[in-house]
Design an enzyme around this catalytic site. Structure first.
Site, mmCIF file in Angstrom:
data_model
loop_
_atom_site.group_PDB
_atom_site.id
_atom_site.type_symbol
_atom_site.label_atom_id
_atom_site.label_comp_id
_atom_site.label_asym_id
_atom_site.label_seq_id
_atom_site.Cartn_x
_atom_site.Cartn_y
_atom_site.Cartn_z
ATOM 1 N N HIS A 7 0.815 -1.221 0.000
ATOM 2 C CA HIS A 7 0.000 0.000 0.000
ATOM 3 C C HIS A 7 0.849 1.272 0.000
ATOM 4 O O HIS A 7 0.378 2.328 -0.390
ATOM 5 C CB HIS A 7 -1.008 0.007 1.168
ATOM 6 C CG HIS A 7 -0.448 0.368 2.501
ATOM 7 N ND1 HIS A 7 -0.066 -0.586 3.420
ATOM 8 C CD2 HIS A 7 -0.216 1.568 3.068
ATOM 9 C CE1 HIS A 7 0.370 0.035 4.513
ATOM 10 N NE2 HIS A 7 0.294 1.343 4.321
ATOM 11 N N ASP A 41 0.340 -7.500 1.817
ATOM 12 C CA ASP A 41 0.746 -6.098 1.917
ATOM 13 C C ASP A 41 2.266 -5.962 1.946
ATOM 14 O O ASP A 41 2.833 -5.212 2.733
ATOM 15 C CB ASP A 41 0.122 -5.422 3.149
ATOM 16 C CG ASP A 41 0.205 -3.895 3.067
ATOM 17 O OD1 ASP A 41 0.402 -3.362 1.963
ATOM 18 O OD2 ASP A 41 0.088 -3.245 4.134
ATOM 19 N N GLY A 118 2.885 7.426 7.579
ATOM 20 C CA GLY A 118 4.307 7.610 7.309
ATOM 21 C C GLY A 118 5.173 6.557 7.984
ATOM 22 O O GLY A 118 6.346 6.430 7.674
ATOM 23 N N ASN A 119 4.608 5.812 8.931
ATOM 24 C CA ASN A 119 5.359 4.718 9.546
ATOM 25 C C ASN A 119 5.211 3.429 8.751
ATOM 26 O O ASN A 119 6.050 2.535 8.862
ATOM 27 C CB ASN A 119 4.895 4.444 10.980
ATOM 28 C CG ASN A 119 5.412 5.460 11.963
ATOM 29 O OD1 ASN A 119 4.649 6.263 12.478
ATOM 30 N ND2 ASN A 119 6.703 5.449 12.226
ATOM 31 N N SER A 120 4.138 3.296 7.969
ATOM 32 C CA SER A 120 3.933 2.075 7.189
ATOM 33 C C SER A 120 5.150 1.796 6.335
ATOM 34 O O SER A 120 5.747 2.705 5.760
ATOM 35 C CB SER A 120 2.727 2.224 6.258
ATOM 36 O OG SER A 120 1.548 2.236 6.985
#
Length: 163
Positions: A7, A41, A118-120
């Site tokens: 994603h 993912d 923003g941590n993904s």
């Protein structure tokens, strides 16, 4: 290879631009997506040309395939809310949380590290800097302090399909 979330890179990009922190070199690099598994993912990307040769000579992070443990101390690196490089510390709250996301993962690692946009795609690291998993989401309506990670065993399943 660079591992992140499917994603994070979006739908079928020709390439993804990676930018290192200014303290490293403040340059942008193109990475080629070579495998994307939306069901887990996970996206696998690759540097190209001279950059690939230069990067491959650097120390690489290792995947940890043994199970995470309740209360184990962990760290994550990310770019929360686009503010820049950030390192956070926490614990494994639940090493095998049942979930319906990602669709093909039977479980995820739950941590008490606050996950923001923003941590993904960032790594969940153990005390020896081995990758336990990839930060993937925080539950809707979460007030913070709950983050979910795709365990390294799923990363290995995706990488094994490259061979």
């Amino acid at each position: 290879y660079v591992i992140t979330n499917a994603h994070v890179i979006g739908d079928d990009p020709e390439y993804v631009i990676a930018k290192f922190e200014p303290s490293i070199d403040n340059k942008s690099y193109n990475l080629l997506p070579i495998m994307v598994d939306e069901g887990l993912d996970i996206a696998v990307l690759k540097f190209t040309g001279d950059t690939a040769r230069r990067i491959s000579s650097n120390r690489q992070l290792q995947l940890r395939l043994s199970d995470a443990a309740y209360g184990e101390k962990v760290y994550t690196i990310g770019n929360p809310l686009g503010m820049g490089l950030s390192v956070s510390e926490g614990i494994v709250s639940c090493p095998d949380r049942t979930t319906n996301y990602p669709k093909k993962a039977d479980y995820v690692i739950q941590t008490d590290i606050t996950i923001n946009h923003g941590n993904s795609g960032g790594a969940l690291l153990d005390m020896n800097n081995r990758v336990l998993g990839v930060i993937t989401f925080f539950p809707n309506g979460s007030e913070g302090g709950i983050g979910m990670c795709v365990p390294s065993e799923y990363i290995v399943k995706v990488l094994n399909r490259l061979r």
